[in-house]
Enzyme design. Sequence first.
Site, mmCIF file in Angstrom:
data_model
loop_
_atom_site.group_PDB
_atom_site.id
_atom_site.type_symbol
_atom_site.label_atom_id
_atom_site.label_comp_id
_atom_site.label_asym_id
_atom_site.label_seq_id
_atom_site.Cartn_x
_atom_site.Cartn_y
_atom_site.Cartn_z
ATOM 1 C CE LYS B 79 12.544 30.370 -0.272
ATOM 2 N NZ LYS B 79 11.308 29.556 -0.290
ATOM 3 C CB SER B 154 8.479 32.155 -0.635
ATOM 4 O OG SER B 154 8.920 30.829 -0.378
ATOM 5 C CB SER B 178 7.596 28.319 -1.705
ATOM 6 O OG SER B 178 6.733 29.209 -1.041
#
Lengths: 494, 489
Positions: B79, B154, B178
């Site tokens: 990420k 997210s 997330s």
Amino acid sequence: MNKIPTTIKGQESEVSYNMEYEVVIGLEVHAELSTKSKIYCSCTTEFGGEPNTHACPICTGMPGVLPVLNKKVVEYAVRAGLATNCHIAEYSKQDRKNYFYPDLPKAFQTSQYDLPLCSNGYIDIEVDGKQKRIGITRIHIEEDAGKLMHDEWDTASLIDYNRCGVPLIEIVTEPDMRSAQEVKVFLENLKAILQYIDVSDCKMQEGSLRADINLSVRPVGQKELGTRTEMKNLNSFKAIVRAIEGEAQRQIEVLESGGTVIQETRRWDDVKGMSYAMRSKEEAHDYRYFPEPDLMPIIVDEKWKQEIKDSLPELPEARKKRYISEYGLPEYDASILTGSKALADFFEDAVKNTDNAKAVSNWIMGDLLRTLKEKEMEAEQIPFPGEYLAKLVTLIDKGTISGTIAKKVFEKMFNQGKDPEVIVKEEGLEVVSDESALVAVVKKVLENNPQSVADYKSGKEKAFGFLVGQAMKETKGKANPQMINKILREELEK
Amino acid sequence: MELYELTVHELSDLIKEKKVSTVEVTKSFLDRIEKIDSKVGSYLSVLGEDAVKRAMEVQEKIDKGEAKSPLSGIPVAIKDNICTEGIKTTCASKMLHNFVPPYNATVTKKLLSDNAVIIGKLNMDEFAMGGSTENSFFKPTKNPWDLERVPGGSSGGSAAAVAANLTAFALGSDTGGSIRQPASFCGVVGMKPTYGAVSRFGLVAFASSLDQIGPLTKDVTDCAMVLNCITGYDPMDSTSAKVEYPDYTKALVNDVKGLKIGIPKEYMGEGLNSEVREAVLKAVEVLKELGAQCEEFSLPLTEYAIPAYYIISSAEASSNLARYDGIKYGYRAEKFTDLLDLYKQTRSEGFGTEVKRRIMIGTYALSSGYYDAYYKKALQLRTLIKKGFDEAFQKYDVILGPTAPTTAYKLGEKVNNPLEMYLGDIYTVSVNIAGLPGLVVPCGFDSNGLPIGLQLIGKPFDESTLLRVGFTFEQNTDYNKRARIGGEL
């Protein structure tokens, strides 16, 4: 109660007021801790260095980095707390103080808000022979910011992050001081304590000791405190004294002319001798303090506290008392000697090597301090060890050199850092005690000064002194004065 | 079967047995990214040649017997809020569009020392704020199951990349769900470890007291293997826990007999999509049949978790994101009149709408005069919510429930309704507030064929029991196999 001076340096006219006023002062003192590394990273805290060479991703607040508290910082702050009679919190925490400024790369300063490490302490001071206790509200740890440099380029300011993350303690006092003199003495005592316990070098010119002054005035007898202002940018004791006197007079004049003092932060301009409003209470920052989630609470258990307590050295006040009782020094001398750790250490180094503490103290109080002052040097910079001063005293006590010669030897010691015994030997400064040599000198003096001999014989005792002087001069001060006296009498009586 | 369709443990075996080389494996994924990712949009940067070079080096190490970790030669994507030295780390924000960290996050270091091969950085909601990956400054990521739909967020890039076989596994971060919610939306396995189990050093902070890095993988075995790599005490993170970290693969036991599982009735009530509810209840039946003792119980204060979460996380974010001021790195507005204007223009232009919204909420909640009413109350709630879980865990080994109220929704569907988006976090935020571990595994599909994730919540540092339940569930159902259809893209 102290009256406000009615004149202030640099102002011609005498001012008189309708009322008598009392000044009320509290301080916020920042001292940089002398730990080797910064508070949340391993960068060096060393002063100086090319800009941004003592900085890393952590102290410059790069994305994703995390702080790790330097344990030494806690230890040093606890030392400071214990040395100023504070309560040490078993549980305290760190908080973020949020504001934007380019010298603060994270846009928050990690500090302590509602649970400081140390609280409720005091320092005793003495002003005009009177003891007074100044309360310490709290001592907390926090990080220093970087430094902006505005002058190097025309169109931009530059930032040096070397100082960013250097550990500080903030010492907040009660509003217990009533004059510039009290503030000065308090700061001197505080500085001495911090130096004694080795937590800060307290160099005002390098910014490692800084004081903000909270000051208000009120008519004598009034209980309620007046509205206070906070003054920043004070970097010498002289500036602090001037700023206090200037700000007190400004506030009194505001009140006298029917106005009201506004609560605000002011900046002292020492060159102009004036303070300027920086921001009012309404414009004050809302720092949005909240607990720093990246750091754990600070736990100081009883055992650790005791260990730190046991490691504390003798503090200035105790040392002063000891000098009076152990060495029989006058209180004044003892307080000057202990006012600086370096000076006191020098003194002790000397008295380890001689029994004549009084003479050592006299040399320090006299020639040494005067020379330091002339050369604008600090006690830390004395160019020879205390042991040398002890040797000098011993040389005099044993009659090896005379007092006059000793002054010259001292000068050489100071300028060359040489052992006084070596100086005396190399330059042949020993007192001449050889009787036959001295008889020859005396005879020569008498031959050369028939008038003085005649004067003496006609009963003028003064002439004897002149002849002694001549004999000493002849031996460049090295003659044993007692022997000169004796031989001269004998020769004149012949 | 293509190499990119395999799990970490399958690839690891092939590499160990020298049936494939690390370069073949890496290239298989890089080719697939080349072909497919324009549709999915999961990557923000792809390390083509660098990854191949790295794979070659790892192969040499393997040949010399110097690379023993099961992750040796396994492609991983990270990420884009986790720092990678020399590789752009943007947080999917204009503010950091050009930021190249000169340091690695601790997890990055751990992956590298286990000889994993980083193949790229993954899309996300800007600064991890959002639940749909539509808040990325660069592009939205699409759900591989239906390109019209969001992958969740997210960590939407991470979940989509794993689901679409664009990486063998991925790292995400979870502040309020997330990792788990996108895992649920994309039909992959996602774990938010206990707060303190994985170092946060190098994770660009959103909400420091809630953030936690975790794996997104194709199955529970992979999850355990990645946990073995990334967990552990880190002296660089003061909130890192000094505890014994077990070998998580030891927890992969096909047995839940006697385990006590509690289902909070507040998680099964109003607002929960009926197809999701049915799938969760069916999973409960499966576990019961396998010998687990399951019962409903009440977890009070669930309704307060969302307000408490949004106050705490936004307050911390308002402070954490203050450093992006245009002075030191990242974006700086081109035109400004003075320092204050530089700040204003930079932050107005550099942050997206959602980030600005959170900064404003957080600044307000911490302001003098409001602190007691908001932030302090939220902290008090946090204590109570934790206490509620503590009490529940006196009775239960695991708490079970849905991950999100719905399956993946359409792109744009909730963009203009932040409050509705926030309510989607109802089943996940409490886990962050209480610092607990949470595991999501696929447990069914809705009538549109979209995956549904089952959430398992554990005691602090008891990831092992979650893995055991997840593994048993996976072994005794076909949801995981059915969920691994990313290859059809």
